[in-house]
Scaffold this active site. Structure first.
Site, short mmCIF file in Angstrom:
data_model
loop_
_atom_site.label_atom_id
_atom_site.label_comp_id
_atom_site.label_asym_id
_atom_site.label_seq_id
_atom_site.Cartn_x
_atom_site.Cartn_y
_atom_site.Cartn_z
N PRO A 114 -8.78 0.54 -23.66
CA PRO A 114 -7.96 -0.05 -24.72
C PRO A 114 -6.71 -0.70 -24.13
O PRO A 114 -6.22 -1.70 -24.66
CB PRO A 114 -7.58 1.16 -25.60
N ASP A 118 -3.27 -7.91 37.93
CA ASP A 118 -2.06 -7.89 38.75
C ASP A 118 -1.65 -6.48 39.14
O ASP A 118 -2.11 -5.51 38.56
CB ASP A 118 -0.89 -8.47 37.95
N LYS A 153 -0.75 -9.98 42.91
CA LYS A 153 0.13 -11.09 43.24
C LYS A 153 1.58 -10.63 43.36
O LYS A 153 2.38 -10.74 42.48
CB LYS A 153 0.02 -12.17 42.16
N GLY A 181 2.59 -7.33 30.63
CA GLY A 181 3.48 -7.80 29.56
C GLY A 181 2.87 -8.93 28.77
O GLY A 181 1.70 -8.88 28.38
N THR A 237 6.02 -7.93 25.77
CA THR A 237 6.75 -8.17 27.01
C THR A 237 7.65 -6.98 27.37
O THR A 237 8.02 -6.19 26.50
CB THR A 237 7.57 -9.48 26.89
N MET A 291 12.80 -8.65 37.13
CA MET A 291 12.70 -8.73 38.60
C MET A 291 14.09 -8.80 39.24
O MET A 291 14.30 -9.53 40.21
CB MET A 291 11.86 -9.97 39.00
N1 SAH Z 1 4.82 -11.01 32.07
C1 SAH Z 1 5.60 -9.81 32.25
C2 SAH Z 1 6.67 -9.98 33.28
C3 SAH Z 1 6.15 -10.19 34.66
S1 SAH Z 1 7.43 -10.30 35.85
C4 SAH Z 1 6.17 -9.36 30.90
O1 SAH Z 1 6.11 -10.11 29.94
O2 SAH Z 1 6.67 -8.26 30.82
C5 SAH Z 1 7.51 -8.65 36.43
C6 SAH Z 1 8.78 -7.98 35.95
O3 SAH Z 1 8.62 -7.56 34.60
C7 SAH Z 1 9.15 -6.71 36.65
O4 SAH Z 1 9.80 -6.95 37.89
C8 SAH Z 1 10.08 -6.07 35.67
O5 SAH Z 1 11.34 -6.70 35.67
C9 SAH Z 1 9.38 -6.41 34.37
N2 SAH Z 1 8.47 -5.34 33.94
C10 SAH Z 1 7.14 -5.40 33.83
N3 SAH Z 1 6.66 -4.23 33.33
C11 SAH Z 1 7.72 -3.45 33.09
C12 SAH Z 1 7.90 -2.15 32.59
N4 SAH Z 1 6.87 -1.40 32.17
N5 SAH Z 1 9.16 -1.66 32.48
C13 SAH Z 1 10.23 -2.38 32.87
N6 SAH Z 1 10.11 -3.62 33.37
C14 SAH Z 1 8.89 -4.15 33.49
#
Ligand code: SAH
Length: 459
Positions: A43, A247, A269, A301, A330, A382
């Protein structure tokens, strides 16, 4: 089996739902996925159901009668009232209908399964009511296996069935369909390139692509480490891959999720004995795809953040190989989450800078002082080895040395570590704590805080 799964024909039929509240609406939502007409018997209807009637997607009948149930494909009873449920059930049975009374298993001829819907591909899961949580878990796993576009691919296959039967001899047909659902067409569709999928299938049908098995390359983000931070798309590609190039920073837990018989190649790398030059990586991924392999190039990342994707994209495109990027979480996102806050903060830091301390050899040093400005969160990737140089540049440019530096190493993994110190002490603090890469260094300079105010706050 106490119950037996069947798929009911719904086109051109009607479904009766007795009840006008939330439970009835739940069933209505489910039935709206089908082509059946909806008849709502109550209803009064709640707002959602009223809207369905107003839009012409359902019809309302106010009173119960045997007639309303005649010829129904299915009847759902969900009035919320025991007496009414029983009465409606009795009338529906009298009309010979198949009935489901919500929450009253004794009155059910049929129950609704957990469904994974990639229409026209539909997976129905039942535990016959013994373990609904298990059914949900199974469903979640199947959801991750079947990409959203799979239905579109199946529909395309359905449209081409006749042509395939005419043009491909029977003994080769299975092979053909295996290719459609396993290789380039499925990948193209999953990338959202429906037209390309159709073109590939047609080319092959017309003999053009015959013999030239074409692989594909996916540049996949592995996330920061924790395997459950992987995207569903990354997971699916890992489970379909023939070969995976990964990697140094890709966590073993992520590789664990790959197809068992996928080949794994460490291309490490990074500085070290096993390091592969980028050229070699470019060459081998293209060569593998040319052999018809589904190649996953797994990067830590997000592959698009300091991940050198450009060269790999270019070589793949130049070779005419389908290539896609699958974004990932990332490091900065994971590191901020570990610190328990956002990367940006309204009114404080309206700008987020991701910077790498490792540039192309010969390039000038990054403008560190220019990056550290009021209102900014600076995330340095890095940066551990370069910390002393970074701090020296900032100091020389007069940046406030009291700004807090926060370092998150191995974010999201079991080895995660967090340290904090004033910017001036960053190099020593890193050394003292024995922090090495991978680590993200955060420098946050909230808006409205002058160097002087920061000094006062720190004191
Ligand atoms: N493409 C990746 C970065 C690659 S360069 C991203 O988006 O995260 C590699 C650098 O990423 C490292 O030297 C460090 O600075 C950072 N990184 C990657 N993994 C990490 C983690 N688990 N904790 C902290 N820094 C990280």
């Amino acid at each position: 089996m106490k119950t037996f799964p069947m798929f009911l024909q719904m086109a051109g039929r009607h479904v009766v739902i007795v009840g006008g509240g939330e439970q009835a609406a739940q069933k209505a939502r489910l039935m709206l996925k089908t082509e059946a007409r909806l008849v709502l018997v109550a209803p009064e209807l709640d707002a959602e159901l009223q809207a369905l009637v107003a839009e012409g997607r359902a019809e309302q009948v106010s009173a119960l009668s045997v007639e309303v149930f005649r010829g129904a494909a299915l009847v759902f009873v969900a009035t919320g009232c025991v007496g009414l449920d029983y009465a409606a059930h009795a009338l529906a049975k009298e009309a010979g209908a198949m009935v489901n009374v919500v929450d009253r298993p004794a009155l059910c001829d049929a129950t609704t399964p957990s469904i994974v819907d990639r229409d026209p591909v539909v997976v129905a899961i039942s535990t016959e009511g013994t373990a609904p949580v298990l059914a949900r878990q199974i469903r979640a796993r199947i959801e991750t296996m079947l990409e959203p576009s799979l239905g579109e691919l199946a529909a395309l296959a359905g449209r081409l069935r006749g042509q395939v039967s005419r043009q491909i001899p029977q003994r080769a047909r299975r092979f053909f369909w295996d290719w459609v659902f396993n290789a380039a067409p499925r990948q193209a569709m999953a990338r959202g390139a429906g037209r390309e999928a159709l073109r590939l299938v047609k080319e092959r049908l017309n003999g053009a692509g015959a013999g030239s098995v074409q692989g594909a390359i996916a540049l996949v983000g592995a996330g920061p480490g924790a395997a459950d931070l992987l995207t569903l798309r990354a997971l699916r590609l890992l489970q379909e891959a023939d070969i995976i190039y990964y990697d140094r920073l890709v966590d073993p837990a992520v590789l664990e999720l790959a197809r068992r018989d996928a080949e794994r190649v460490f291309v490490g790398k990074d500085v070290g004995a096993n390091s592969w030059p980028q050229d070699r990586i470019n060459t081998v991924i293209v060569a593998a795809a040319r052999q018809g392999k589904r190649v996953v190039r797994l990067k830590s990342g997000d592959p698009g953040v300091f991940g050198r994707v450009t060269e790999e994209l270019e070589v793949a495109r130049a070779a005419g190989i389908a290539v896609e990027i699958v974004p990932g979480v990332t490091a900065a996102s994971a590191a901020a989450a570990s610190l328990g806050r956002g990367l940006t903060e309204r009114g404080q830091t309206d700008r987020l800078l991701l910077a790498t301390a490792s540039c192309k050899p010969g390039d000038p040093e990054p403008d560190w002082a220019g990056m550290l400005q009021p209102g900014t969160t600076l995330a340095v990737y890095m940066g551990v080895q370069k910390a002393a140089a970074i701090v020296a540049r900032m100091q020389a440019a007069g940046a406030p040395m009291q700004i807090e530096a926060e370092i998150v190493a191995s974010a999201s993994t079991a080895q995660e570590r967090i340290i904090r110190c004033p910017l001036a002490e960053l190099p020593e603090a890193l050394q003292r704590a024995g922090i090495t890469n991978p680590a993200v260094i955060f420098l946050r300079w909230p808006k409205g805080l002058s160097g002087k105010a920061l000094a006062v706050a720190a004191a």
